[in-house]
Write a protein that holds these residues in place. Structure first.
Motif, PDB file in Angstrom:
ATOM      1  N   ARG A 222      38.131  34.027  35.997  1.00 48.30           N
ATOM      2  CA  ARG A 222      37.266  33.270  35.078  1.00 48.30           C
ATOM      3  C   ARG A 222      37.754  33.482  33.657  1.00 48.30           C
ATOM      4  NH1 ARG A 222      32.043  31.928  37.139  1.00 48.30           N
ATOM      5  NH2 ARG A 222      31.029  32.170  35.124  1.00 48.30           N
ATOM      6  N   ILE A 223      37.851  32.392  32.902  1.00 46.55           N
ATOM      7  CA  ILE A 223      38.317  32.465  31.509  1.00 46.55           C
ATOM      8  C   ILE A 223      37.226  31.952  30.584  1.00 46.55           C
ATOM      9  CG2 ILE A 223      39.963  31.613  29.801  1.00 46.55           C
ATOM     10  CD1 ILE A 223      42.046  31.424  32.005  1.00 46.55           C
ATOM     11  N   TYR A 224      36.689  32.864  29.770  1.00 46.63           N
ATOM     12  CA  TYR A 224      35.785  32.478  28.679  1.00 46.63           C
ATOM     13  C   TYR A 224      36.693  32.019  27.552  1.00 46.63           C
ATOM     14  CZ  TYR A 224      32.204  33.117  25.001  1.00 46.63           C
ATOM     15  OH  TYR A 224      31.336  32.945  23.943  1.00 46.63           O
ATOM     16  N   ASN A 225      36.849  30.718  27.438  1.00 41.48           N
ATOM     17  CA  ASN A 225      37.907  30.156  26.599  1.00 41.48           C
ATOM     18  C   ASN A 225      37.502  30.046  25.137  1.00 41.48           C
ATOM     19  OD1 ASN A 225      40.429  28.836  26.049  1.00 41.48           O
ATOM     20  ND2 ASN A 225      39.282  26.935  25.888  1.00 41.48           N
ATOM     21  N   ARG A 226      38.260  30.700  24.253  1.00 43.00           N
ATOM     22  CA  ARG A 226      38.046  30.580  22.817  1.00 43.00           C
ATOM     23  C   ARG A 226      39.285  30.014  22.118  1.00 43.00           C
ATOM     24  NH1 ARG A 226      33.289  33.614  21.576  1.00 43.00           N
ATOM     25  NH2 ARG A 226      33.578  32.808  19.472  1.00 43.00           N
ATOM     26  N   VAL A 227      40.228  29.515  22.911  1.00 45.15           N
ATOM     27  CA  VAL A 227      41.479  28.977  22.369  1.00 45.15           C
ATOM     28  C   VAL A 227      41.257  27.559  21.858  1.00 45.15           C
ATOM     29  CG1 VAL A 227      43.861  28.285  22.883  1.00 45.15           C
ATOM     30  CG2 VAL A 227      42.907  30.378  23.901  1.00 45.15           C
ATOM     31  N   ILE A 228      41.651  27.322  20.616  1.00 38.89           N
ATOM     32  CA  ILE A 228      41.646  25.975  20.025  1.00 38.89           C
ATOM     33  C   ILE A 228      43.079  25.449  20.064  1.00 38.89           C
ATOM     34  CG2 ILE A 228      41.200  24.628  17.945  1.00 38.89           C
ATOM     35  CD1 ILE A 228      38.665  25.756  19.071  1.00 38.89           C
ATOM     36  N   PHE A 229      43.291  24.327  20.754  1.00 34.98           N
ATOM     37  CA  PHE A 229      44.644  23.801  20.893  1.00 34.98           C
ATOM     38  C   PHE A 229      45.259  23.420  19.551  1.00 34.98           C
ATOM     39  CE2 PHE A 229      43.715  22.562  25.518  1.00 34.98           C
ATOM     40  CZ  PHE A 229      44.315  23.717  25.985  1.00 34.98           C
ATOM     41  N   ASP A 230      44.414  23.002  18.617  1.00 39.62           N
ATOM     42  CA  ASP A 230      44.871  22.721  17.258  1.00 39.62           C
ATOM     43  C   ASP A 230      45.715  23.875  16.724  1.00 39.62           C
ATOM     44  OD1 ASP A 230      44.183  20.296  16.136  1.00 39.62           O
ATOM     45  OD2 ASP A 230      43.072  21.224  14.503  1.00 39.62           O
ATOM     46  N   GLU A 231      45.171  25.076  16.858  1.00 38.05           N
ATOM     47  CA  GLU A 231      45.859  26.274  16.378  1.00 38.05           C
ATOM     48  C   GLU A 231      47.048  26.615  17.263  1.00 38.05           C
ATOM     49  OE1 GLU A 231      45.007  31.042  15.559  1.00 38.05           O
ATOM     50  OE2 GLU A 231      43.371  29.742  16.220  1.00 38.05           O
ATOM     51  N   GLU A 249      44.309  28.410  39.718  1.00 38.00           N
ATOM     52  CA  GLU A 249      43.133  28.857  40.465  1.00 38.00           C
ATOM     53  C   GLU A 249      42.280  29.764  39.576  1.00 38.00           C
ATOM     54  OE1 GLU A 249      44.384  30.597  44.134  1.00 38.00           O
ATOM     55  OE2 GLU A 249      45.248  28.728  44.907  1.00 38.00           O
ATOM     56  N   VAL A 250      41.755  29.178  38.515  1.00 35.30           N
ATOM     57  CA  VAL A 250      40.848  29.893  37.613  1.00 35.30           C
ATOM     58  C   VAL A 250      39.675  28.975  37.290  1.00 35.30           C
ATOM     59  CG1 VAL A 250      42.641  31.332  36.543  1.00 35.30           C
ATOM     60  CG2 VAL A 250      42.030  29.139  35.506  1.00 35.30           C
ATOM     61  N   GLU A 251      38.566  29.580  36.953  1.00 41.49           N
ATOM     62  CA  GLU A 251      37.394  28.811  36.522  1.00 41.49           C
ATOM     63  C   GLU A 251      37.273  28.949  35.007  1.00 41.49           C
ATOM     64  OE1 GLU A 251      32.650  28.216  37.609  1.00 41.49           O
ATOM     65  OE2 GLU A 251      33.782  29.880  38.483  1.00 41.49           O
ATOM     66  N   TRP A 252      37.289  27.818  34.333  1.00 42.26           N
ATOM     67  CA  TRP A 252      37.167  27.813  32.882  1.00 42.26           C
ATOM     68  C   TRP A 252      35.695  27.876  32.497  1.00 42.26           C
ATOM     69  CZ3 TRP A 252      41.452  28.217  29.933  1.00 42.26           C
ATOM     70  CH2 TRP A 252      42.678  27.850  30.492  1.00 42.26           C
ATOM     71  N   ILE A 253      35.320  28.878  31.728  1.00 43.83           N
ATOM     72  CA  ILE A 253      33.959  28.971  31.210  1.00 43.83           C
ATOM     73  C   ILE A 253      34.022  28.400  29.798  1.00 43.83           C
ATOM     74  CG2 ILE A 253      31.950  30.442  30.868  1.00 43.83           C
ATOM     75  CD1 ILE A 253      33.182  30.283  33.762  1.00 43.83           C
ATOM     76  N   GLY A 254      33.766  27.120  29.763  1.00 41.97           N
ATOM     77  CA  GLY A 254      34.067  26.326  28.595  1.00 41.97           C
ATOM     78  C   GLY A 254      35.414  25.665  28.833  1.00 41.97           C
TER      79      GLY A 254
END
Length: 396
Positions: A222-231, A249-254
């Motif tokens: 599970r990935i609690y995603n805080r990555v902004i593709f802009d950056e 095979e991961v679940e994106w949390i966001g």
């Protein structure tokens, strides 16, 4: 906005007390946040709270439309698409400026994001305010009668799910260099998940892994995603050992796609008292003659980058990719918070989560930004006091 609480707070406030308050936050991780924390909460009346909730619900109603994905597919075409998108966003951040219209105070939607904000920091910010101003214990930043304990349990359920926590990570680009890292620290403390840089992940087949501090390989589920593709797109110096576009095979949390779907891209569709006249530049039939009353904004930037406040015709004409920009009518923020030396403007961000199997999002808490400058944001508020990030409080 709430005169009795404002008078009581201002009577108790002192610069020394403010510095103690900041130091109390810094002591938790031996780290002083790099963004400015405001001196005061925003005391929100029930009337304004009801307006904020009503405006947020109208945004949510639009996002819940059956054709929402069809309407916003173009947003992914203009950016990038990550596989395994879920049915709906996990997070919502809905920003309202506290404005004046026809002599009345009214919230106006400035921006909406299908992306997490400072969920953990805001919880602890309220705790610090209560510690230094005990009378605030009678108030709440939470919606729907949620208690502090319930708030953390909801966050844990949404972010961690029911798998062992070692398989859930908070993912960011060089998290130690981010302005928001105080939120990451509190997230790790509250939820017990690791903070991982994108460069630490590596791919084996469809699975992702990283090595912990003991050099043990850990599978990421599970990935609690805080990555902004802009950056990320600007960081050509970074060596990634996986591809966001892979079928992992991961679940994106966001899930990353919701950052693009729920963004300034939907503002031209929203009509009503709480919304601002907004046009996609590619659909603009003619340049308004009163451009001084408009703001030019890129659709997918973050933290206000690329916004043109004093728009000229040549600014519009110079833009080649006109389907990546909006022209938005300016609103008039009304200074409503009484500081010791003048009135202060406010913008309120309502924070919601949308649990996997629930029919609708749940409003949880809020984040407030205070400003004395022309716009909300750091560069417009340099060397000013009673500005910066804080929290809105309601009568409990």
């Amino acid at each position: 906005m709430n005169p009795n609480n404002r008078i009581l707070f201002n009577q108790q406030f002192s610069e020394e007390k403010y510095q103690d308050f900041l130091q109390d936050i810094a002591n938790d991780f031996d780290y002083q946040p790099t963004f400015r924390i405001g001196e005061t909460p925003f005391f929100i009346t029930n009337e304004l709270k009801n307006q904020l909730v009503e405006g947020a619900q109208q945004v949510i109603d639009f996002i819940q439309q059956n054709n929402f994905k069809t309407l916003t597919n173009r947003a992914l075409e203009l950016n990038r698409k990550v596989p395994n998108e879920d049915k709906h966003t996990t997070f919502l951040a809905i920003d309202f400026g506290i404005c004046e219209e026809n002599g009345n105070v009214i919230p106006k939607l400035i921006e909406v994001q299908g992306f997490p904000s400072l969920f953990n920091f805001q919880y602890h910010l309220f705790e610090k305010f209560k510690k230094h101003y005990p009378f605030l214990d009678e108030m709440t930043p939470f919606f729907n009668g949620i208690s502090s304990d319930e708030y953390l349990k909801i966050l844990e359920e949404v972010i961690c799910g029911n798998i062992p926590k070692e398989h859930t990570i908070l993912l960011e680009i060089e998290p130690e260099k981010q302005n928001t890292k105080i939120d990451f620290y509190y997230c790790k403390k509250d939820l017990g998940i690791e903070i991982v840089c994108v460069t630490q992940l590596y791919q084996k087949g469809k699975k992702l892994f990283y090595k912990n501090n003991d050099n043990v390989e850990i599978e990421v589920k599970r990935i609690y995603n805080r990555v902004i593709f802009d950056e990320l797109d600007l960081r050509t110096d970074l060596q990634l050992n996986f591809d966001f576009s892979s079928d992992l095979e991961v679940e994106w949390i966001g899930h990353p796609n919701w950052f693009f779907r729920i963004s300034k891209y939907i503002l031209p569709y929203l009509k009503g008292d709480y919304f601002i006249e907004t046009s996609l530049l590619s659909e603009l039939k003619e340049i308004p003659s009163d451009l001084e009353n408009y703001v030019l904004k890129p659709l997918f930037s973050f933290s206000g980058s690329g916004v043109v406040f004093h728009v000229k015709p040549e600014d519009i004409e110079a833009i080649k990719e006109k389907d990546l920009y909006i022209l938005q009518k300016k609103v008039h923020y009304k200074p409503v918070i009484q500081s010791p030396n003048g009135l202060v403007k406010a913008e309120v961000r309502l924070l919601a989560v949308w649990k996997k199997n629930e029919a609708a999002p749940t409003l949880l808490t809020n984040l407030v930004r205070l400003s004395r400058g022309e716009m909300i944001g750091v560069k417009f508020n340099k060397d000013k006091d009673w500005v910066g990030g804080t929290i809105g409080l309601f009568d409990d």
